[in-house]
Design a protein around this motif. Structure first.
Motif, PDB file in Angstrom:
ATOM      1  N   ALA A  15       0.875  -1.172   0.000  1.00  0.00           N
ATOM      2  CA  ALA A  15       0.000   0.000   0.000  1.00  0.00           C
ATOM      3  C   ALA A  15       0.911   1.220   0.000  1.00  0.00           C
ATOM      4  O   ALA A  15       2.012   1.189   0.553  1.00  0.00           O
ATOM      5  N   MET A  16       0.458   2.292  -0.613  1.00  0.00           N
ATOM      6  CA  MET A  16       1.259   3.496  -0.703  1.00  0.00           C
ATOM      7  C   MET A  16       0.397   4.710  -0.397  1.00  0.00           C
ATOM      8  O   MET A  16      -0.758   4.772  -0.825  1.00  0.00           O
ATOM      9  N   LEU A  17       0.940   5.639   0.339  1.00  0.00           N
ATOM     10  CA  LEU A  17       0.293   6.938   0.530  1.00  0.00           C
ATOM     11  C   LEU A  17       0.979   7.884  -0.443  1.00  0.00           C
ATOM     12  O   LEU A  17       2.184   8.116  -0.351  1.00  0.00           O
ATOM     13  N   PHE A  18       0.220   8.393  -1.380  1.00  0.00           N
ATOM     14  CA  PHE A  18       0.768   9.254  -2.432  1.00  0.00           C
ATOM     15  C   PHE A  18       0.113  10.620  -2.300  1.00  0.00           C
ATOM     16  O   PHE A  18      -1.101  10.750  -2.468  1.00  0.00           O
ATOM     17  N   ILE A  19       0.908  11.624  -1.958  1.00  0.00           N
ATOM     18  CA  ILE A  19       0.380  12.975  -1.769  1.00  0.00           C
ATOM     19  C   ILE A  19       0.813  13.823  -2.950  1.00  0.00           C
ATOM     20  O   ILE A  19       2.004  13.888  -3.263  1.00  0.00           O
ATOM     21  N   THR A  20      -0.163  14.458  -3.596  1.00  0.00           N
ATOM     22  CA  THR A  20       0.151  15.260  -4.774  1.00  0.00           C
ATOM     23  C   THR A  20      -0.876  16.365  -4.956  1.00  0.00           C
ATOM     24  O   THR A  20      -1.993  16.270  -4.459  1.00  0.00           O
ATOM     25  N   CYS A  30      -3.562   6.370  -8.248  1.00  0.00           N
ATOM     26  CA  CYS A  30      -4.267   6.036  -7.008  1.00  0.00           C
ATOM     27  C   CYS A  30      -5.484   5.141  -7.224  1.00  0.00           C
ATOM     28  O   CYS A  30      -6.225   5.315  -8.185  1.00  0.00           O
ATOM     29  N   ASP A  31      -5.674   4.220  -6.307  1.00  0.00           N
ATOM     30  CA  ASP A  31      -6.883   3.395  -6.281  1.00  0.00           C
ATOM     31  C   ASP A  31      -7.990   4.119  -5.525  1.00  0.00           C
ATOM     32  O   ASP A  31      -9.146   4.083  -5.913  1.00  0.00           O
ATOM     33  N   SER A  32      -7.620   4.756  -4.412  1.00  0.00           N
ATOM     34  CA  SER A  32      -8.545   5.538  -3.593  1.00  0.00           C
ATOM     35  C   SER A  32      -8.009   6.954  -3.477  1.00  0.00           C
ATOM     36  O   SER A  32      -6.798   7.161  -3.503  1.00  0.00           O
ATOM     37  N   VAL A  33      -8.926   7.909  -3.319  1.00  0.00           N
ATOM     38  CA  VAL A  33      -8.533   9.316  -3.262  1.00  0.00           C
ATOM     39  C   VAL A  33      -9.251   9.994  -2.104  1.00  0.00           C
ATOM     40  O   VAL A  33     -10.450   9.783  -1.903  1.00  0.00           O
ATOM     41  N   ALA A  34      -8.502  10.793  -1.365  1.00  0.00           N
ATOM     42  CA  ALA A  34      -9.076  11.665  -0.340  1.00  0.00           C
ATOM     43  C   ALA A  34      -8.751  13.094  -0.745  1.00  0.00           C
ATOM     44  O   ALA A  34      -7.597  13.427  -0.995  1.00  0.00           O
ATOM     45  N   VAL A  35      -9.758  13.933  -0.813  1.00  0.00           N
ATOM     46  CA  VAL A  35      -9.574  15.347  -1.117  1.00  0.00           C
ATOM     47  C   VAL A  35      -9.648  16.091   0.205  1.00  0.00           C
ATOM     48  O   VAL A  35     -10.605  15.924   0.965  1.00  0.00           O
ATOM     49  N   MET A  36      -8.626  16.905   0.464  1.00  0.00           N
ATOM     50  CA  MET A  36      -8.567  17.633   1.732  1.00  0.00           C
ATOM     51  C   MET A  36      -8.685  19.130   1.509  1.00  0.00           C
ATOM     52  O   MET A  36      -8.152  19.661   0.539  1.00  0.00           O
TER      53      MET A  36
END
Length: 78
Positions: A15-20, A30-36
């Motif tokens: 698993a990877m946390l990818f911040i961009t 990304c497989d899943s996305v969180a918008v902050m």
């Protein structure tokens, strides 16, 4: 570089946390996305869901402001 990350992820089942800030990269990687927004998650889902049908006003504003916004984010996330 993105291909290398994808190869490592698949080879080692990681698993990877990818911040961009680059939405095109997120749609492809990304497989899943969180918008902050201001440190709070305002939208979360699969990349296909978020990019194909953004529900939050801020998410839609990000897509509207993205360079190359004619690019089909939803298709890239599928």
């Amino acid at each position: 570089m993105l291909d290398l990350l994808d190869d490592v992820k698949r080879k080692f089942d990681l698993a990877m946390l990818f911040i961009t800030h680059d939405l095109r990269v997120a749609a492809q990687v990304c497989d899943s996305v969180a918008v902050m927004l201001k440190g709070q998650v305002v939208e979360y889902g699969t990349a296909a869901e978020v990019f194909g049908n953004p529900r939050h006003d801020y998410t839609r504003a990000l897509f509207d402001a993205a360079p190359g916004r004619a690019w089909n984010f939803g298709a890239a996330a599928e």
